[in-house]
Design an enzyme around this catalytic site. Structure first.
Site, mmCIF file in Angstrom:
data_model
loop_
_atom_site.group_PDB
_atom_site.id
_atom_site.type_symbol
_atom_site.label_atom_id
_atom_site.label_comp_id
_atom_site.label_asym_id
_atom_site.label_seq_id
_atom_site.Cartn_x
_atom_site.Cartn_y
_atom_site.Cartn_z
ATOM 1 N N TYR A 310 0.856 -1.191 0.000
ATOM 2 C CA TYR A 310 0.000 0.000 0.000
ATOM 3 C C TYR A 310 0.890 1.237 0.000
ATOM 4 O O TYR A 310 1.686 1.439 0.910
ATOM 5 C CB TYR A 310 -0.932 0.046 1.220
ATOM 6 C CG TYR A 310 -1.740 1.332 1.258
ATOM 7 C CD1 TYR A 310 -2.943 1.434 0.563
ATOM 8 C CD2 TYR A 310 -1.269 2.464 1.928
ATOM 9 C CE1 TYR A 310 -3.666 2.629 0.549
ATOM 10 C CE2 TYR A 310 -1.983 3.655 1.915
ATOM 11 C CZ TYR A 310 -3.178 3.728 1.218
ATOM 12 O OH TYR A 310 -3.882 4.905 1.187
ATOM 13 N N TYR A 311 0.730 2.040 -1.044
ATOM 14 C CA TYR A 311 1.426 3.319 -1.126
ATOM 15 C C TYR A 311 0.451 4.486 -1.165
ATOM 16 O O TYR A 311 0.731 5.557 -0.648
ATOM 17 C CB TYR A 311 2.343 3.352 -2.351
ATOM 18 C CG TYR A 311 3.460 2.342 -2.274
ATOM 19 C CD1 TYR A 311 4.604 2.624 -1.538
ATOM 20 C CD2 TYR A 311 3.361 1.105 -2.887
ATOM 21 C CE1 TYR A 311 5.637 1.689 -1.442
ATOM 22 C CE2 TYR A 311 4.379 0.167 -2.797
ATOM 23 C CZ TYR A 311 5.517 0.464 -2.075
ATOM 24 O OH TYR A 311 6.528 -0.461 -1.966
ATOM 25 N N VAL A 371 3.176 -5.764 3.592
ATOM 26 C CA VAL A 371 4.568 -6.116 3.283
ATOM 27 C C VAL A 371 5.275 -5.057 2.429
ATOM 28 O O VAL A 371 6.453 -5.225 2.115
ATOM 29 C CB VAL A 371 4.662 -7.506 2.616
ATOM 30 C CG1 VAL A 371 4.229 -8.593 3.599
ATOM 31 C CG2 VAL A 371 3.842 -7.581 1.336
ATOM 32 N N GLU A 372 4.563 -3.999 2.080
ATOM 33 C CA GLU A 372 5.191 -2.833 1.448
ATOM 34 C C GLU A 372 4.381 -1.587 1.793
ATOM 35 O O GLU A 372 3.161 -1.589 1.673
ATOM 36 C CB GLU A 372 5.262 -2.950 -0.083
ATOM 37 C CG GLU A 372 6.260 -3.953 -0.603
ATOM 38 C CD GLU A 372 6.348 -3.939 -2.126
ATOM 39 O OE1 GLU A 372 6.191 -2.852 -2.733
ATOM 40 O OE2 GLU A 372 6.578 -5.012 -2.711
ATOM 41 N N ASN A 373 5.097 -0.537 2.201
ATOM 42 C CA ASN A 373 4.505 0.769 2.443
ATOM 43 C C ASN A 373 5.671 1.709 2.688
ATOM 44 O O ASN A 373 6.617 1.341 3.379
ATOM 45 C CB ASN A 373 3.570 0.736 3.661
ATOM 46 C CG ASN A 373 3.103 2.116 4.099
ATOM 47 O OD1 ASN A 373 3.374 2.548 5.214
ATOM 48 N ND2 ASN A 373 2.399 2.812 3.232
#
Length: 476
Positions: A310-311, A371-373
């Site tokens: 999530y960006y 697992v991504e931000n």
């Protein structure tokens, strides 16, 4: 306390964006190696421009990246100093099977990752391993056409059997395909797909997606069989779509846009194709090669948890003439006038993370894992390599607060949080080093020039404190 006692705080990288050593240790060439920096990058990523090898005209950042291949001991030591509970990394498939279809694995590659996992364990860090983070051995592309070919499922399963067996007891958290929905947006980078003129792109993309979905389910079944302790997740490039207005057509456009990504997780988490997908295939005359055995393996082996990147949130309109787009992790979106944006035009929306968490948890009722931000920004280091990155701390702080609300107020089951690019690395979307995400500054520029030395940023010390307090102290 909002977060569970065993909450997995850590950071995330990908082999092709940090490892380097592309021709060392018996590693074979991969699709991600030949994606260049510069004006042709997007054409190659999307399968519009054929680039199956290096040329003299382009710079290929994945060749060197930040050379973690030779620096992993120092880098993992820094992760340990921050107090990481987990480290998300990926295995380069072509480091294990250089051609993809080799009869036997490359022992030197197996030893390399074994050393990494043991080094993680030394610092009490649980490895979270992505099996395919966009990597596809080039031989599988030139010989078989990448994931469009059903035979690649078998090669992938052989790869999985090798690493699940070799790393039993060292790794128990696995992800199958990174941002699996990226196959619809960056098909060469995501699945080794190149399109000849006149080919039906949509047909090929969904056939390749089906092969990946079957491969993912087979990996889940195999992981559980080899080690019942294994937990396997899927991985979605997420970010809730908002309707541009309350006009019903805009609401429907947002609903349909969300479904485009949900489709993959619907299959991986629920074990079957959703009805809306069958209807779409019928309507658009998309005829997929799907066997009864395929449907059975999908049904019997859903994932254990759902991970996602999530960006930013996104905006959709039913009006094709609606103006004003913004950037955002390969997905173009209409601009949201209520949000600020990063230096690269990615809009910043921490509440959107809470909304996305709730949407995914309501839909699937399975544990979630972010697992991504993170925030890509131009960092300016002082003479000592120190970066005072309050802007990054502000971004992460606001997103952790949104996570806390989702857990504490909304009841979302959240396993962990691994901000992207915990150490500066090459950007997947642009190929730049100057688009930095890390807690650790790496002295390299967009052309790969620099000392490669590592330096702790202000956010390094802040995140160390956050982990120590299990997210209860976010001050700086």
């Amino acid at each position: 306390m909002a977060f569970r006692e065993d909450f997995l705080w850590g950071g995330a990288t990908a082999a092709n964006q940090c490892e380097g050593g592309y021709a060392e240790g018996g590693r074979g060439l991969a699709n991600v190696d030949v994606v260049p920096h510069g004006k042709d990058r997007w054409a190659v990523v999307t399968g519009a421009k054929k680039m199956f090898d290096f040329d003299e005209e382009h710079y290929y950042p994945a060749k060197k990246s930040i050379d973690m291949y030779h620096h992993y001991l120092d880098d993992i030591k820094l992760f340990g100093e921050m107090g990481f509970k987990t480290y998300r990394l990926s295995i380069a498939w072509s480091r294990i099977f250089p051609n993809g279809d080799d009869e036997f694995p490359n022992e030197e590659g197996l030893k390399f990752y074994e050393a990494i996992f043991k080094e993680c364990r030394k610092y009490g860090i649980e490895p979270l391993v992505t099996l395919v983070h966009f990597d596809c051995p080039m031989h599988l592309i030139t010989e078989y056409g990448g994931w469009r070919n059903r035979k690649v499922i078998g090669f992938f399963v052989n790869y999985c059997k090798t690493v699940f067996t070799r790393y039993k007891g060292l790794v128990k958290y696995w992800l199958t395909f990174n941002e699996i929905n990226m196959i619809l947006h960056g098909p060469f980078m995501a699945a080794g797909l190149f399109f000849e003129e006149g080919e039906d792109r949509t047909q090929i993309q969904y056939q390749a997606a089906h092969h990946e979905l079957v491969a993912s389910a087979l990996a889940v079944r195999m992981a559980h069989g080899i080690d019942p302790q294994n937990k396997v997740g899927c991985m979605l490039a997420a970010g809730q779509y908002y309707p541009f207005t309350c006009k019903p057509q805009d609401v429907w456009a947002a609903f349909e846009s969300d479904r485009e990504g949900y489709f993959f997780v619907d299959v991986q988490a629920r074990g079957e194709y959703p009805d809306y997908a069958w209807k779409r295939f019928e309507r658009e005359k998309i005829k997929l090669d799907i066997t009864e055995d395929d449907l059975e393996i999908l049904k019997e082996s859903p994932v254990d948890f759902i991970s996602f990147s999530y960006y930013s949130s996104r905006v959709a309109s039913g009006d094709p003439t609606a103006a004003g787009t913004t950037e955002g992790n390969v997905f173009a979106s209409l601009k949201n006038p209520y949000l600020e944006a990063s230096q690269w035009g990615w809009q910043i929306d921490p509440l959107g993370l809470r909304i996305t968490l709730n949407a995914l948890y309501d839909r699937y009722q399975k544990p979630l894992f972010i697992v991504e931000n993170g925030l890509g920004a131009k960092d300016v280091a002082d003479v000592n390599g120190y970066v005072e990155d309050d802007y990054r701390i502000d971004y992460l702080k606001s997103h952790i607060e949104a996570m806390k609300d989702a857990v504490e107020i909304d009841g979302v089951d959240l396993m962990g949080y691994t901000p992207w690019g915990c150490i500066d690395l090459v950007s997947a979307s642009t190929g730049e080093m100057s688009k930095r995400y890390g807690f650790i500054y790496v002295d390299l520029d967009d052309s790969g020039n620099g000392t490669g030395k590592r330096f702790r940023k202000k956010s390094f010390y802040w995140y160390k404190k956050v982990i120590a307090a299990n997210g209860e102290d976010l001050t700086y």
